[in-house]
Design an enzyme around this catalytic site. Structure first.
Site, PDB file in Angstrom:
ATOM      1  N   ASP A   1      -3.528   1.462  65.787  1.00  0.00           N
ATOM      2  CA  ASP A   1      -2.912   1.554  67.111  1.00  0.00           C
ATOM      3  C   ASP A   1      -2.148   2.877  67.215  1.00  0.00           C
ATOM      4  O   ASP A   1      -2.002   3.611  66.234  1.00  0.00           O
ATOM      5  CB  ASP A   1      -1.963   0.356  67.270  1.00  0.00           C
ATOM      6  CG  ASP A   1      -1.455   0.174  68.696  1.00  0.00           C
ATOM      7  OD1 ASP A   1      -2.035   0.780  69.630  1.00  0.00           O
ATOM      8  OD2 ASP A   1      -0.480  -0.571  68.883  1.00  0.00           O
TER       9      ASP A   1
ATOM     10  N   GLU B   1      -3.115   8.100  69.676  1.00  0.00           N
ATOM     11  CA  GLU B   1      -3.495   9.161  70.619  1.00  0.00           C
ATOM     12  C   GLU B   1      -3.140  10.573  70.097  1.00  0.00           C
ATOM     13  O   GLU B   1      -3.864  11.493  70.497  1.00  0.00           O
ATOM     14  CB  GLU B   1      -2.822   8.894  71.975  1.00  0.00           C
ATOM     15  CG  GLU B   1      -3.329   7.667  72.706  1.00  0.00           C
ATOM     16  CD  GLU B   1      -2.892   6.349  72.073  1.00  0.00           C
ATOM     17  OE1 GLU B   1      -3.648   5.377  72.147  1.00  0.00           O
ATOM     18  OE2 GLU B   1      -1.798   6.313  71.482  1.00  0.00           O
TER      19      GLU B   1
END
Length: 926
Positions: A510, A513
């Protein structure tokens, strides 16, 4: 005069064009008349545009300013390509004309919408000239020259054009700096060794201005025409535009919206960002690939291999503009000609997806906020108590000690190793979350992951060469540099240490980005063209460093400016490698951030959605888009992540989610539980039943994943993939197919007991009963009480199913039931891939069984094309044949008579076959 117009007619004889295969023509002297001329439609549009501007001037009393030059009035509104795309700037006539562009004000669009650009390119805006073009073994190489500077700094005056006719259905066009190397995406792509012999496309060029014209040979359809606007290639601003042959365009992720993109002045930004899925925002992943459906049912795809911040502007011409702020223009064009083939051809370039373990296709359960390992365990036991299928139990970040990777809370999660042991005893698996931000504030010597990463120099650095410090869940953090091969080894060692205590089976990566609770770093970002480039695409937050790290951060392979969109891919690659080394079995990884080729290493979930009906709907275009991107293992958080679900919403969502390729119910902190056990008996039973239906279909689903892995087929797919000539399917995204055979029509709104869905032309059979529906290609109203999900089987299909158990492992040993859906000509086809469900490279090593099923002339045949020992332990128990027109008098299994049943709805059932999966057989009805 140079001209940028949509090509709508064949070019006249004698225009200056280079045809594929022709001898190179000399470059133009001076400005030649353009090859592309407009049709009567374009002339009409120009007249209409001119009249509109004149009328507006009269009505507005001149507020539109002085009359624009005649050349500007020649450009109709829909064909105005934006010359001043900067956001947060009021574009004035002075600003526009300083760029040499046309300025015509138009009425402002509705709030939140983009409209016709006020500042746009005139027909004679300077562009590049094709100075030379020479044949090569694979295609052509050319030189492009710009003699007049454009308006962004560091224009590159000479460009190299490389064209390779890689296959009959794949064309590769690359434009880069002719004199100096530039950053290129470090992605392994196939290298052509010979020129395509019979391409189904023809490629022409305009010399001055330079432009590419690509046609489909069979139809003459113009797929690309880049003369519609100038090519701009500056150091940090690269732009190329094209006309499109239709308005039916898909892909270009990751965004929330309908499957079919609007071309009504719509800009899509590609820059990985941590934000709850919201319309018009750039989301977690970047996928610069589009699929376009042409008139008549043909399809093509275009992939720009570029990882820099990017936006794609769509306009109603129809037309498209690629804008990126680094790298090169490296295009692959896939000619299909059908949409399934386009996606296969795309994956031949980026790589086919990994074959998941069978347990990955079971039901997964998670929440943030179990509070303890005992609380987690309690949910697992409740699921078992109600005999609700479940393959994997997950934990979110609350299992960690202070939210630090590779730790677990020794108080609240003390029994975690015992929980994992218990899961394994029951044929279940354990998955936990990991984040790439490594806590940096622990006393030296107390947290090995940071100490060792620092010692080896494995973190992103500032421009000063020190670890860049941001803030994520554990507080101040450094960020692992997965572009460094040494980081992969460190990541492996950390996972090995943790696995020795908690033998996890899969990983959820997770925040990759990468996400940062600060903008840039604790010290902000330094001044300069990387963090403040001459042009910033329309990213959320208006800055490249918004809620991530500085673009100027240094990584082993390049600067973060170039590598940002690759961060999740590189972490997934490191994680897959580590899991293979630790477990020796197929890795299971779910990643939030993604980039082309990600399917080789991980699946994806659609992020932090909300417990709302519209979020349930948006999950369908989301999962279908990722099918186009070569990431078939995809799903959304069932019942919604944030907010409180309702029993009705969660029941309907469990029904839909049971048909996500990746099916996980997940929930956030401080919200009420939403696993199936906490609802009323009626809702709980409906959820259990639909999960049992999923588990019964695991052989079919697993076989679909095999075809995805081997040849790039989609698993969940839009209806238009199977019915490309049916224009009614082109905008459908409230239904979807599994493979070519199974139509899923979920309920997506509250308070209803029926659903309206499109049923394409032909005979479809109710999955549960076998009753037939004959459709002319129409919207049909279907009963849909709360306990029912509509599933229909397409005629001509054979689905391998199995008696479901409560885990995939328990299901594997049960007898198979083959569902045969006869076509109008009484034929059908299907297949089955079978292996041990978890070993590496079973297909590549030949350790699998593959069966093909056929029906013709009332004879069902099972043919074993490849056999392995795994298949000897499984039997085919039942054959259900839908659409048998007349009651048979007898049924013969390998020539021996068998009892059977035949119902009024024309379903023939033969039970107790007890035929080994490893042996072929035939069954005839007379």
């Amino acid at each position: 005069m140079k001209s940028y117009q949509k090509l709508t007619t064949p070019q006249p004889a004698g225009c200056q064009v280079e045809e594929e295969g022709a001898a190179p023509m000399p470059p133009a002297r001076g400005r030649m008349a353009p090859c592309w001329v407009g049709s009567g439609l374009l002339v009409a549009a120009v007249l209409l545009s001119t009249i509109t501007v004149w009328v507006l001037r009269q009505v507005s009393g001149g507020w539109l300013g002085p009359s624009p030059p005649p050349k500007c009035l020649l450009v109709p509104e829909s064909h105005r390509f934006d010359c001043y795309p900067e956001r947060r700037v009021v574009v004035t006539q002075e600003l526009c004309e300083s760029r040499g562009c046309c300025f015509i004000q138009t009425p402002p669009p509705a709030e939140g919408k983009q409209g016709v650009p006020w500042c746009f390119y005139p027909p004679d805006f300077p562009s590049y000239t094709l100075e030379s073009l020479n044949q090569t073994a694979l295609g052509m190489v050319g030189l492009l020259v710009r003699r007049e500077k454009a308006y962004y700094p560091r224009d590159i005056e000479m460009l190299r054009l490389d064209v390779e006719f890689e296959t009959d259905t794949r064309l590769h066009i690359k434009v880069t700096d002719a004199a100096n190397p530039r950053y290129e995406v470090p992605l392994d792509v196939p290298r052509a060794t010979k020129r395509a012999e019979n391409p189904i496309y023809s490629l022409n060029f305009s010399w001055d201005p330079f432009g590419v014209l690509l046609r489909r040979t069979a139809t003459g359809t113009v797929l690309l025409n880049t003369t519609v606007a100038p090519l701009i290639f500056a150091d940090q601003f690269l732009q190329i535009s094209t006309s499109l042959p239709s308005r039916f365009l898909y892909g270009l992720g990751e965004h929330r919206g309908s499957l079919l993109h609007s071309l009504d002045w719509n800009t899509l930004t590609l820059w990985a960002r941590d934000v709850s899925p919201t319309e018009s925002f750039n989301l977690y992943g970047a996928h610069p690939f589009y699929l376009l459906m042409e008139e008549g049912g043909d399809a093509h795809g275009v992939f720009l291999l570029n990882s820099n911040a990017m936006e794609v502007a769509l306009q109603p011409a129809p037309g498209l503009t690629w804008r990126t702020i680094g790298g090169v223009l490296d295009f692959y064009i896939f000619l299909g000609p059908d949409p399934n083939m386009v996606i296969q051809q795309y994956q031949q370039v980026i790589g086919f997806p990994a074959m998941p373990p069978l347990w990955a296709l079971g039901f997964h359960l998670c929440r943030w906020g179990y509070g303890s390992s005992n609380g987690t365990w309690q949910t697992v036991r409740a699921m078992r108590n109600y005999q609700i299928p479940q393959d994997a139990q997950w934990n979110d970040i609350d299992y960690m000690d202070g939210y630090r990777d590779f730790t677990f809370d020794s108080q609240k999660f003390a029994s975690l190793p015992s929980l994992v042991e218990d899961l394994h005893k029951h044929g279940q698996r354990y998955v936990m979350i990991l984040d790439p931000g490594i806590s940096s504030t622990n006393p030296h010597g107390s947290y090995w992951p940071f100490d060792e990463g620092l010692r080896r120099g494995l973190f992103l650095n500032t421009t000063q060469g020190q670890p860049l410090i941001g803030q994520v869940w554990p507080g101040y953090t450094a960020f692992a540099d997965f572009s460094n091969p040494d980081t992969h080894q460190w990541w492996l060692e950390n996972l090995q240490h943790f696995h020795a205590h908690v033998p996890f089976d899969g990983l959820w990566i997770d925040m990759n980005e990468p996400s940062n609770f600060m903008d840039g770093s604790e010290d902000g970002c330094p001044p300069g063209d990387l963090d403040s480039p001459p042009y910033t695409p329309a990213v959320l937050g208006d800055s490249l460093s918004s809620k991530t790290v500085c673009a100027s951060a240094k990584q082993k392979a390049s600067v973060h400016y170039n590598l940002h969109n690759l961060y999740g891919l590189m972490e997934a690659k490191a994680t897959a490698s580590a899991l293979i080394q630790i477990r020796g079995k197929r890795p299971f990884i779910i990643s939030r951030s993604t980039f082309p080729s990600q399917g080789r290493y991980s699946g994806h979930w659609l992020g932090d959605n909300r417990s709302q009906w519209k979020d349930m709907y948006y999950s369908i275009p989301g999962l279908l888009s990722f099918s186009l991107f070569g990431i078939p293992l995809v799903g959304a958080d069932i019942c919604g992540f944030s907010g409180s679900t309702s029993e009705e919403l969660c029941t309907r969502w469990m029904q839909l989610g049971a048909f996500y390729p990746f099916a996980r119910n997940h929930n956030t902190l401080n919200e009420k539980d939403q696993d199936p056990t906490v609802f009323s008996p009626a809702a709980r039973t409906a959820m259990k039943d639909v999960l049992l239906t999923r588990y019964s279909l695991l052989p079919f689903l697993y076989t679909l994943f095999h075809h995805a892995h081997v040849q790039g087929d989609t698993v969940a797919r839009p209806l238009f993939f199977e019915f490309p000539q049916d224009v009614a399917t082109l905008g459908l995204d409230r239904q979807f197919l599994w493979g070519r055979s199974l139509l899923v029509t979920p309920v997506l709104e509250p308070g209803v007991d029926s659903v309206i869905g499109y049923v394409p032309l032909g005979t479809w059979y109710d999955f549960y009963t076998g009753s037939s529906v004959n459709s002319s290609g129409e919207m049909l109203k279907m009963p849909a009480p709360l306990e029912h999900l509509n599933l229909h089987v397409q005629e001509g299909s054979i689905l391998p199913t199995q008696k479901p158990g409560t885990t995939s492992k328990a299901t594997r040993g049960n007898p198979l039931r083959l569902i045969v859906a006869l076509s109008s000509s009484a034929t059908a086809w299907g297949d089955l891939f079978w292996d041990d469900g978890e070993s590496l490279d079973t297909f590549e090593r030949g350790s699998y069984s593959y069966l093909v099923f056929n029906v013709t002339q009332n004879i069902f045949t099972s043919t074993v094309l490849h056999a392995s020992t795994e298949a000897t332990n499984v039997t085919i128990g039942t054959l259900s044949i839908f659409g048998v027109q007349k009651p048979p008098s007898k049924v013969l299994l390998n020539g021996q008579e068998k009892p059977f049943s035949y119902l009024d709805n024309q379903v023939l059932t033969v039970s107790d076959l007890n035929v080994s999966l490893s042996k072929g057989f035939s069954l005839q009805w007379l």
